[in-house]
Design a protein around this motif. Structure first.
Motif, PDB file in Angstrom:
ATOM      1  N   MET A 386     -39.424  55.920   3.815  1.00  0.00           N
ATOM      2  CA  MET A 386     -40.065  56.441   5.024  1.00  0.00           C
ATOM      3  C   MET A 386     -41.169  55.496   5.479  1.00  0.00           C
ATOM      4  O   MET A 386     -41.501  54.521   4.791  1.00  0.00           O
ATOM      5  N   ASN A 387     -41.745  55.780   6.625  1.00  0.00           N
ATOM      6  CA  ASN A 387     -42.800  54.953   7.204  1.00  0.00           C
ATOM      7  C   ASN A 387     -44.029  54.953   6.295  1.00  0.00           C
ATOM      8  O   ASN A 387     -44.584  56.004   5.981  1.00  0.00           O
ATOM      9  N   GLU A 388     -44.460  53.751   5.897  1.00  0.00           N
ATOM     10  CA  GLU A 388     -45.618  53.624   5.015  1.00  0.00           C
ATOM     11  C   GLU A 388     -46.875  54.215   5.646  1.00  0.00           C
ATOM     12  O   GLU A 388     -47.733  54.752   4.941  1.00  0.00           O
ATOM     13  N   LYS A 389     -46.997  54.140   6.967  1.00  0.00           N
ATOM     14  CA  LYS A 389     -48.163  54.673   7.661  1.00  0.00           C
ATOM     15  C   LYS A 389     -48.269  56.190   7.514  1.00  0.00           C
ATOM     16  O   LYS A 389     -49.352  56.754   7.701  1.00  0.00           O
ATOM     17  N   HIS A 390     -47.160  56.841   7.213  1.00  0.00           N
ATOM     18  CA  HIS A 390     -47.150  58.300   7.137  1.00  0.00           C
ATOM     19  C   HIS A 390     -47.277  58.830   5.706  1.00  0.00           C
ATOM     20  O   HIS A 390     -47.281  60.048   5.509  1.00  0.00           O
ATOM     21  N   ILE A 391     -47.369  57.938   4.737  1.00  0.00           N
ATOM     22  CA  ILE A 391     -47.575  58.372   3.350  1.00  0.00           C
ATOM     23  C   ILE A 391     -48.869  59.180   3.209  1.00  0.00           C
ATOM     24  O   ILE A 391     -48.866  60.222   2.532  1.00  0.00           O
ATOM     25  N   PRO A 392     -50.007  58.760   3.808  1.00  0.00           N
ATOM     26  CA  PRO A 392     -51.213  59.589   3.723  1.00  0.00           C
ATOM     27  C   PRO A 392     -51.019  60.984   4.306  1.00  0.00           C
ATOM     28  O   PRO A 392     -51.603  61.953   3.809  1.00  0.00           O
ATOM     29  N   TRP A 393     -50.204  61.111   5.348  1.00  0.00           N
ATOM     30  CA  TRP A 393     -49.913  62.435   5.897  1.00  0.00           C
ATOM     31  C   TRP A 393     -49.236  63.305   4.836  1.00  0.00           C
ATOM     32  O   TRP A 393     -49.599  64.466   4.647  1.00  0.00           O
ATOM     33  N   TYR A 394     -48.261  62.697   4.170  1.00  0.00           N
ATOM     34  CA  TYR A 394     -47.507  63.435   3.156  1.00  0.00           C
ATOM     35  C   TYR A 394     -48.410  63.844   1.991  1.00  0.00           C
ATOM     36  O   TYR A 394     -48.347  64.997   1.510  1.00  0.00           O
ATOM     37  N   LEU A 395     -49.266  62.938   1.527  1.00  0.00           N
ATOM     38  CA  LEU A 395     -50.152  63.243   0.412  1.00  0.00           C
ATOM     39  C   LEU A 395     -51.123  64.373   0.758  1.00  0.00           C
ATOM     40  O   LEU A 395     -51.363  65.269  -0.055  1.00  0.00           O
ATOM     41  N   LYS A 396     -51.670  64.302   1.944  1.00  0.00           N
ATOM     42  CA  LYS A 396     -52.611  65.338   2.364  1.00  0.00           C
ATOM     43  C   LYS A 396     -51.925  66.695   2.441  1.00  0.00           C
ATOM     44  O   LYS A 396     -52.469  67.715   1.977  1.00  0.00           O
ATOM     45  N   ALA A 397     -50.738  66.729   3.025  1.00  0.00           N
ATOM     46  CA  ALA A 397     -49.992  67.987   3.120  1.00  0.00           C
ATOM     47  C   ALA A 397     -49.585  68.489   1.739  1.00  0.00           C
ATOM     48  O   ALA A 397     -49.617  69.691   1.460  1.00  0.00           O
ATOM     49  N   TYR A 398     -49.218  67.556   0.849  1.00  0.00           N
ATOM     50  CA  TYR A 398     -48.827  67.905  -0.520  1.00  0.00           C
ATOM     51  C   TYR A 398     -50.001  68.537  -1.250  1.00  0.00           C
ATOM     52  O   TYR A 398     -49.849  69.579  -1.918  1.00  0.00           O
ATOM     53  N   GLU A 399     -51.174  67.936  -1.141  1.00  0.00           N
ATOM     54  CA  GLU A 399     -52.357  68.456  -1.827  1.00  0.00           C
ATOM     55  C   GLU A 399     -52.747  69.828  -1.282  1.00  0.00           C
ATOM     56  O   GLU A 399     -53.170  70.713  -2.040  1.00  0.00           O
ATOM     57  N   THR A 400     -52.605  69.999   0.006  1.00  0.00           N
ATOM     58  CA  THR A 400     -52.925  71.294   0.612  1.00  0.00           C
ATOM     59  C   THR A 400     -51.993  72.383   0.104  1.00  0.00           C
ATOM     60  O   THR A 400     -52.411  73.514  -0.172  1.00  0.00           O
TER      61      THR A 400
END
Length: 594
Positions: A386-400
């Motif tokens: 997936m898009n590397e720029k969107h990894i932080p989005w995924y991590l934040k949603a995962y942690e939430t």
């Protein structure tokens, strides 16, 4: 020491014999003899210890003298056997004849550019000081360019040599094996190690080849074979009852010719920049000669452009006599998987999964993976890209969703509850929401020979320096899927549908959000006008998603150089790119169903 011990043993044996032959009646005499023997034995032991101590002291003094003697002697310059020579990458002190004291033609101090590098003074000053050089750079340009050309060819050969020896992928200076150069000259060893240092430096630059491997040997098109097997096993029964079959389908690997042609129009300015570069203090290693300086600068830029192109590139044949954008030199991964392969009927899209946002990315990924989990026998061994720029989005949603203690191992991301190999971020994808799932190593880049891009050719044209290198590149996958397949079980790559759907009656699309847009049903006739926030080097795609008052274009305004497009079926499309020189769009491709 040995003589003292033997004497002691003989005396002790003699005393024992005297004790054995002593008369029992002469007991008093035996006791007296025993006391004398004990005193004599103690005396012998003491004498032996003293001799041992004196011997050790003498040995230590002898060693000390030998060490002092060796320390004062020069090392033998011609030993009978030498191990691998340790070459200092930074070089040694300059001599009157050679730069860094390296006895090789490349570092000959009679060459003016080596004089400039060693003395850190311009040619005019060196000439005035009687250093044996001419004051004008033009007198040396052709020789210098020939030197650079030879170095570029040699560097390309070294890259190919490392690739053939399976050392290129893991190249580090600490781990390189230079034993094959033990019997070569110092200059040759140094140059090879310097080239490896330059190659290792370039490999430290972020590269998508760390994610997707490179397959060499593709000259134009190469056919690879995919095989598909039916069921073979069944319950036992006697007789000639046969079951099982297979089909073989070709997959085409394709490369395009790519080039770099550049003209240095002011070598005097380059010379001044080079001298200033050398005089800067710091630990950056790529600065020992102007040759490597040129190669490092050119190749760094070429690698950066190639990394972008390998992901988002689109091959567009250039206009004769006009240089094209670097993104148009070859097809990239997104185009190949999202548009090229599906056109050939090789893939099915997960059309329910289009774009996502920061708030929907987690449910989006988990929902799509669950869809694949239900359709496939197993997810074991598969990787989500997936898009590397969107990894932080995924991590934040995962942690939430699951708490701050993530259940992934270090930098290895995955999808909770699913037996995935991993989740990998791909750089240079822009703002695209494109994702795909496949086996690691399946998607690959293609080239003809390793190091061709680094083989920079230099030629003099009066006071200008012309440079050029040519190579081939492409992207694809070894295992794709069964042509015109009807089941996900017949595929090896799975993709989403990362399209942005336009609002009803929309006449423009925001290029900051995507490059792939689809119209929907409109309430009235709708003419598309523009992709706002557009950029050069990007192909924009407008696709028909509904024939109800279908969105169309007119040969007008920004699209005045593009013939009108009027789709007649869902799936028809128009592709264009922006030409900043003319401030107009240029057509790339279109589809209109008859």
């Amino acid at each position: 020491e040995e003589n003292a011990s033997e004497d002691e043993e003989e005396e002790t044996a003699s005393e024992d014999e005297e004790e054995e032959t002593a008369s029992e009646e002469d007991e008093e005499k035996e006791k007296t003899s025993g006391k004398k023997a004990s005193k004599k034995t103690a005396s012998a032991n003491q004498s032996g210890l003293m001799l041992m101590a004196e011997s050790l002291i003498g040995f230590a003094e002898k060693q000390k003298k030998q060490i002092e003697t060796l320390a004062g002697e020069r090392e033998n310059p011609n030993p009978k056997k030498m191990g691998a020579k340790v070459v200092m990458i930074g070089g040694g002190a300059h001599t009157d004849k050679f730069l860094f004291g390296i006895e090789a033609p490349m570092f000959d101090r009679t060459k003016p550019w080596n004089q400039v590098a060693a003395m850190k003074r311009p040619l005019e000053t060196l000439a005035a000081q009687g250093m044996g050089v001419k004051a004008k750079w033009a007198d040396y340009e052709s020789d210098f360019k020939a030197e650079v050309k030879n170095y570029g060819a040699s560097l390309a050969d070294r890259i190919a040599e490392l690739q053939d020896g399976n050392q290129l992928q893991n190249l580090t200076l600490a781990g390189m094996d230079f034993t094959g150069f033990d019997n070569t000259g110092w200059g040759e060893q140094y140059i090879v190690r310097r080239q490896d240092a330059l190659i290792a430096y370039l490999r430290t630059l972020p590269s998508v080849t760390a994610i997707f491997p490179v397959r060499y040997g593709v000259q134009d098109k190469m056919v690879m074979t995919n095989s598909f097997l039916t069921d073979f096993s069944s319950a036992w029964q006697s007789g000639k009852v046969w079951k099982g079959g297979y089909s073989v389908e070709p997959v085409m690997a394709e490369v395009f010719d790519v080039m770099m042609k550049h003209k240095f129009e002011n070598m005097k300015q380059l010379e001044r920049e080079y001298i200033g570069y050398l005089n800067r203090e710091g630990s950056f290693p790529i600065k020992w000669s102007m040759v490597e300086w040129l190669m490092a600068q050119i190749l760094t830029k070429l690698l950066n452009e190639q990394n972008e192109r390998r992901i988002r590139g689109r091959r567009i044949n250039p206009t004769t006599g006009t240089a094209g954008h670097h993104m148009f030199a070859a097809n990239g991964l997104i185009y190949q998987l999202l548009f090229k392969y599906p056109t050939d009927g090789l893939l099915q899209k997960s059309t329910a999964y289009k774009t996502y946002t920061t708030s929907t990315i987690l449910t989006y990924i988990e929902g799509w993976i669950e869809e694949l989990n239900q359709a496939l026998p197993s997810l074991q061994g598969l990787t989500l890209y997936m898009n590397e720029k969107h990894i932080p989005w995924y991590l934040k949603a995962y942690e939430t969703a699951y708490g701050t203690k993530l259940d992934y191992d270090g930098a290895k991301l995955t999808v909770k509850h699913y037996p995935f190999e991993s989740l990998v971020g791909v750089p240079n994808m822009g703002n695209s929401c494109f994702m795909f799932v496949t086996m690691p190593g399946n998607v690959e880049f293609y080239e003809l020979q390793a190091g061709e891009m680094a083989s920079v050719y230099f030629q003099q044209d009066l006071d200008e320096l012309l440079t050029m290198s040519t190579w081939k590149e492409g992207v694809g996958a070894y295992m794709i899927g069964k042509k015109n397949g009807t089941s996900l079980n017949e595929q090896y790559i799975f993709i989403n549908d990362p399209v942005t759907e336009l609002a009803a009656d929309a006449t423009a699309a925001n290029a900051n959000t995507n490059t792939y847009f689809r119209s929907i049903a409109n309430t009235g006739a709708t003419v598309f006008l523009d992709f706002t926030n557009k950029q050069a080097g990007v192909v924009y795609r407008l696709e028909c998603g509904s024939t109800t008052n279908a969105t169309k274009t007119a040969k007008d305004a920004l699209l005045s150089n593009v013939n009108a497009w009027e789709p007649t079926a869902v799936g028809d499309y128009l592709e264009v790119y922006w030409n900043p020189t003319t401030s107009k769009y240029v057509e790339v491709a279109r589809k209109v169903t008859a």
